[in-house]
Design a protein around this motif. Structure first.
Motif, PDB file in Angstrom:
ATOM      1  N   ASN A  97      79.692 -45.513 -68.299  1.00  0.00           N
ATOM      2  CA  ASN A  97      80.277 -46.156 -69.526  1.00  0.00           C
ATOM      3  C   ASN A  97      80.098 -47.497 -70.329  1.00  0.00           C
ATOM      4  O   ASN A  97      80.837 -48.019 -69.194  1.00  0.00           O
ATOM      5  N   ILE A  98      79.547 -47.956 -71.351  1.00  0.00           N
ATOM      6  CA  ILE A  98      79.933 -49.853 -71.263  1.00  0.00           C
ATOM      7  C   ILE A  98      80.888 -49.012 -72.278  1.00  0.00           C
ATOM      8  O   ILE A  98      81.203 -48.762 -73.302  1.00  0.00           O
ATOM      9  N   GLN A  99      81.774 -50.663 -72.195  1.00  0.00           N
ATOM     10  CA  GLN A  99      82.817 -50.830 -72.515  1.00  0.00           C
ATOM     11  C   GLN A  99      82.450 -52.098 -74.311  1.00  0.00           C
ATOM     12  O   GLN A  99      81.780 -52.728 -73.808  1.00  0.00           O
ATOM     13  N   CYS A 100      82.835 -51.324 -74.925  1.00  0.00           N
ATOM     14  CA  CYS A 100      82.100 -52.023 -76.503  1.00  0.00           C
ATOM     15  C   CYS A 100      83.804 -52.596 -76.941  1.00  0.00           C
ATOM     16  O   CYS A 100      84.704 -51.691 -77.330  1.00  0.00           O
ATOM     17  N   VAL A 101      83.926 -53.247 -77.071  1.00  0.00           N
ATOM     18  CA  VAL A 101      85.071 -54.003 -77.759  1.00  0.00           C
ATOM     19  C   VAL A 101      84.848 -54.502 -79.088  1.00  0.00           C
ATOM     20  O   VAL A 101      83.838 -55.625 -79.598  1.00  0.00           O
ATOM     21  N   VAL A 102      86.043 -53.931 -80.181  1.00  0.00           N
ATOM     22  CA  VAL A 102      85.357 -54.168 -81.263  1.00  0.00           C
ATOM     23  C   VAL A 102      86.266 -54.830 -81.770  1.00  0.00           C
ATOM     24  O   VAL A 102      87.486 -55.261 -81.357  1.00  0.00           O
ATOM     25  N   ASP A 103      85.811 -55.855 -83.091  1.00  0.00           N
ATOM     26  CA  ASP A 103      86.467 -56.448 -83.618  1.00  0.00           C
ATOM     27  C   ASP A 103      87.733 -55.911 -84.203  1.00  0.00           C
ATOM     28  O   ASP A 103      87.529 -56.080 -85.888  1.00  0.00           O
ATOM     29  N   PHE A 104      88.358 -55.486 -84.008  1.00  0.00           N
ATOM     30  CA  PHE A 104      89.449 -54.672 -84.923  1.00  0.00           C
ATOM     31  C   PHE A 104      89.957 -55.337 -86.747  1.00  0.00           C
ATOM     32  O   PHE A 104      90.035 -54.798 -87.342  1.00  0.00           O
ATOM     33  N   GLU A 105      90.501 -56.713 -86.049  1.00  0.00           N
ATOM     34  CA  GLU A 105      90.946 -57.107 -87.238  1.00  0.00           C
ATOM     35  C   GLU A 105      90.181 -57.400 -88.761  1.00  0.00           C
ATOM     36  O   GLU A 105      90.176 -57.392 -90.125  1.00  0.00           O
ATOM     37  N   ASN A 106      88.677 -57.569 -88.046  1.00  0.00           N
ATOM     38  CA  ASN A 106      87.550 -57.568 -88.594  1.00  0.00           C
ATOM     39  C   ASN A 106      87.016 -56.173 -89.172  1.00  0.00           C
ATOM     40  O   ASN A 106      85.716 -56.754 -89.550  1.00  0.00           O
ATOM     41  N   THR A 107      87.792 -55.484 -88.840  1.00  0.00           N
ATOM     42  CA  THR A 107      86.888 -54.114 -88.834  1.00  0.00           C
ATOM     43  C   THR A 107      87.677 -53.093 -89.928  1.00  0.00           C
ATOM     44  O   THR A 107      88.543 -52.893 -89.876  1.00  0.00           O
ATOM     45  N   PRO A 108      87.362 -53.012 -91.311  1.00  0.00           N
ATOM     46  CA  PRO A 108      87.669 -52.030 -92.619  1.00  0.00           C
ATOM     47  C   PRO A 108      88.184 -50.591 -91.423  1.00  0.00           C
ATOM     48  O   PRO A 108      88.036 -50.024 -90.542  1.00  0.00           O
ATOM     49  N   ASP A 109      89.039 -50.444 -92.127  1.00  0.00           N
ATOM     50  CA  ASP A 109      90.284 -49.257 -91.341  1.00  0.00           C
ATOM     51  C   ASP A 109      89.654 -47.944 -91.308  1.00  0.00           C
ATOM     52  O   ASP A 109      89.495 -47.318 -90.516  1.00  0.00           O
ATOM     53  N   GLU A 110      88.494 -48.156 -92.409  1.00  0.00           N
ATOM     54  CA  GLU A 110      87.937 -46.352 -93.111  1.00  0.00           C
ATOM     55  C   GLU A 110      86.788 -45.913 -91.881  1.00  0.00           C
ATOM     56  O   GLU A 110      86.713 -45.115 -91.331  1.00  0.00           O
ATOM     57  N   ILE A 111      85.984 -47.416 -90.989  1.00  0.00           N
ATOM     58  CA  ILE A 111      85.105 -47.042 -90.187  1.00  0.00           C
ATOM     59  C   ILE A 111      86.123 -46.956 -88.588  1.00  0.00           C
ATOM     60  O   ILE A 111      85.829 -46.457 -87.594  1.00  0.00           O
ATOM     61  N   LEU A 112      86.887 -47.962 -89.040  1.00  0.00           N
ATOM     62  CA  LEU A 112      88.061 -47.250 -86.957  1.00  0.00           C
ATOM     63  C   LEU A 112      88.306 -45.821 -87.345  1.00  0.00           C
ATOM     64  O   LEU A 112      87.892 -45.623 -86.085  1.00  0.00           O
ATOM     65  N   LYS A 113      88.664 -45.957 -88.259  1.00  0.00           N
ATOM     66  CA  LYS A 113      89.054 -43.775 -87.872  1.00  0.00           C
ATOM     67  C   LYS A 113      87.731 -43.330 -87.633  1.00  0.00           C
ATOM     68  O   LYS A 113      88.475 -42.210 -87.051  1.00  0.00           O
ATOM     69  N   ARG A 114      86.664 -43.792 -88.331  1.00  0.00           N
ATOM     70  CA  ARG A 114      85.584 -42.626 -87.583  1.00  0.00           C
ATOM     71  C   ARG A 114      85.353 -43.078 -86.103  1.00  0.00           C
ATOM     72  O   ARG A 114      84.395 -42.430 -86.101  1.00  0.00           O
ATOM     73  N   ILE A 115      85.520 -44.441 -86.022  1.00  0.00           N
ATOM     74  CA  ILE A 115      84.851 -44.355 -84.328  1.00  0.00           C
ATOM     75  C   ILE A 115      86.149 -42.726 -83.336  1.00  0.00           C
ATOM     76  O   ILE A 115      87.372 -43.463 -82.950  1.00  0.00           O
ATOM     77  N   THR A 116      85.822 -41.906 -83.293  1.00  0.00           N
ATOM     78  CA  THR A 116      86.708 -40.535 -82.642  1.00  0.00           C
ATOM     79  C   THR A 116      84.883 -40.190 -81.768  1.00  0.00           C
ATOM     80  O   THR A 116      84.332 -40.436 -81.517  1.00  0.00           O
ATOM     81  N   THR A 117      86.100 -38.988 -80.497  1.00  0.00           N
ATOM     82  CA  THR A 117      85.631 -38.883 -79.864  1.00  0.00           C
ATOM     83  C   THR A 117      83.959 -37.829 -79.652  1.00  0.00           C
ATOM     84  O   THR A 117      84.730 -36.478 -81.024  1.00  0.00           O
TER      85      THR A 117
END
Ligand code: 4AD
Ligand code: MG
Length: 477
Positions: free
Chosen positions: A44-64
């Motif tokens: 896998n490649i690790q992708c580091v998300v800037d969670f502070e600047n990413t809306p919660d609705e998007i973060l919630k949709r990053i699912t397995t």
């Protein structure tokens, strides 16, 4: 911007300002780290998300299981385990995956559960690896034969030839099953069927392959074959792929040499081209074997086993020698075999084959000169009048991986054999023509592709090395 394959990103020789990757989320940790896989590699490649600047609705949709597109810079990773990672500047959810419902949870699933989800199991590490190895092995098959000047022949899948004797056949018909036309004798009138005759799915392309070998010299087939045997074992499929080379002027020894050389080539090819996947599968096997008692664990790791085949000649012994060994073996004397070996002429069961390979010789074995009675009609009769120039190759953990023979090239002997076995000469008129016109010594064999994939991947059930297995009572997908 065109996306780059994860494999190429991980193999990059420099950091890169802007890259785009698309794939499926394997895991998402700490609202920050996506393990992204796109099938190009086990890694896998690790992708580091800037969670502070990413809306919660998007973060919630990053699912397995979700499909995502990430854009960002390829930077050197601070974390252990990978050289590069993507610092994400832009993330798009391409396809959501409901974490509660997605069957491929990031945990260990049983192989049985995965079989029931064969359409999704390929998203796991193990099945991704197996299917990549399978693909590379098929290419290796073509590469081997093409380099040697063999002609690839596509033999028919629907056939009217009923006489190979390799197993039960699946009938092909377009007749209405609830209203079958009958002839005057009251039997089913196949003259009214699609082909005007009784037809089946092929069990082997050999007979047609032989006709081509008697013109093109060296040929091979590689295609699906079908057997309606009701054997629910870990080594039988109702639909499997077979490789069948056939060579004019080759005798049985040449045939054995070819089979050995071919098997070594494809295994070496997989070792050279699937290093990451095989390393993963080796670790998987080791883990699986931990749950077994010490005596049942393999003495060699997967890679050791594969290298062993490359470095050691296969042991060649006659059926008669094998019977002697088996008759005097401890399990036979102690009545531990389900089928005890008493007499010359007995058909060998897989327990006997495995004893020879795994316990007695501890290496691949080629058995040759079998009793004519237990082999197919087309095999060359030996001077003793009771054995034929047949050979089977037996592999540890697999049993029979190859079956082949020198063919009976003498018209009269062949006809006599067919008569004795009640095989219809008229139906095989075209096959007999090869013996009528320019007949010559020739030989060939069939290798069950899935059995090869089993051996190379270290898997133990044949249902796990074909995308969508067909077995008795199972044709899902
Ligand atoms: O030994 P078999 O039946 O030989 C033939 O069909 C010959 N016509 C081949 C030839 O000489 N050209 O089958 C060949 C190989 C077996 O050794 C085994 O590896 C595989 O095909 N095989 C199966 N693999 C999966 N599922 C099954 N039901 C299989 N039956 C045979
Ligand atoms: Mg066989």
């Amino acid at each position: 911007m065109r996306h780059t394959k994860v494999k190429d990103l991980l193999n990059s020789t420099t950091t890169l300002e802007e890259v785009n990757a698309k794939g499926w989320v394997r895991t998402f940790r700490n609202n920050q780290f996506i393990a992204l896989n796109d099938g190009s590699t086990i890694n896998n490649i690790q992708c580091v998300v800037d969670f502070e600047n990413t809306p919660d609705e998007i973060l919630k949709r990053i699912t397995t299981g979700a499909a995502v597109s990430v854009t960002g810079s390829l930077i050197e990773s601070k974390g252990a385990g990978q050289k590069y990672e993507i610092k994400v500047s832009e993330l798009e959810i391409l396809g959501d995956s409901d974490a509660e419902k997605f069957p491929m949870q990031p945990k260990k699933h049983s192989l049985e559960f995965l079989r029931e989800n064969a359409h999704l199991r390929v998203r796991t590490n193990a099945f991704g690896a197996i299917m990549r190895v399978r693909s590379v092995l098929s290419f290796a098959v073509h590469s081997y034969f093409q380099q040697k000047g063999f002609v690839y022949v596509n033999t028919p899948i629907i056939t009217g030839a009923d006489a190979e004797g390799a197993g039960e056949m699946f009938q092909v018909t377009s007749l209405p099953l609830n209203n079958l036309p009958k002839n005057e004798e009251g039997n089913i009138d196949y003259k009214k069927d699609f082909f005007g005759k009784h037809t089946n799915l092929t069990v082997s392309g050999q007979l047609e392959g032989e006709t081509f070998a008697m013109a093109l010299g060296q040929i091979y087939t590689f295609g699906p074959t079908f057997r309606a045997e009701n054997s629910n074992t870990s080594r039988h499929l109702a639909e499997f792929w077979m490789i069948e080379p056939e060579v004019a002027f080759n005798d049985l020894n040449d045939n054995m040499d070819l089979a050995e050389d071919f098997i070594r080539y494809v295994i070496k090819y997989a070792l050279d081209h699937c290093a990451d996947d095989l390393k993963f599968l080796e670790a998987r096997l080791l883990e699986e074997e931990k749950s077994k008692p010490q005596t049942e664990r393999s003495e060699m790791s997967l890679l050791e086993k594969l290298n062993f085949v490359l470095e050691n000649n296969f042991k060649r012994i006659s059926y008669t020698e094998a019977i002697d060994i088996l008759r005097n073996s401890t399990p036979n004397k102690k009545k531990k075999f389900q089928y005890s070996i008493d007499e010359w002429g007995a058909d060998l069961q897989s327990e006997h084959e495995r004893y020879l390979v795994e316990k007695h010789f501890k290496c691949p074995v080629i058995l040759f000169d079998y009793p004519a009675k237990i082999k197919a009609f087309y095999m060359r009769l030996n001077e003793d009048g009771k054995t034929v120039r047949a050979m089977d190759i037996l592999f540890p953990g697999i049993g029979e991986i190859v079956g082949g023979s020198q063919r009976e090239e003498r018209f009269d002997v062949l006809i006599e054999k067919m008569k004795a076995l009640g095989i219809n000469e008229e139906e095989l008129w075209w096959y007999l023509d090869t013996r009528r016109f320019g007949s010559a010594v020739h030989s060939g064999f069939g290798l069950g592709f899935e059995r090869l994939v089993l051996f190379v991947t270290g898997m133990t059930n044949i249902r796990d090395v074909i995308p969508f297995p067909r077995t008795p009572m199972n044709a899902e997908f």
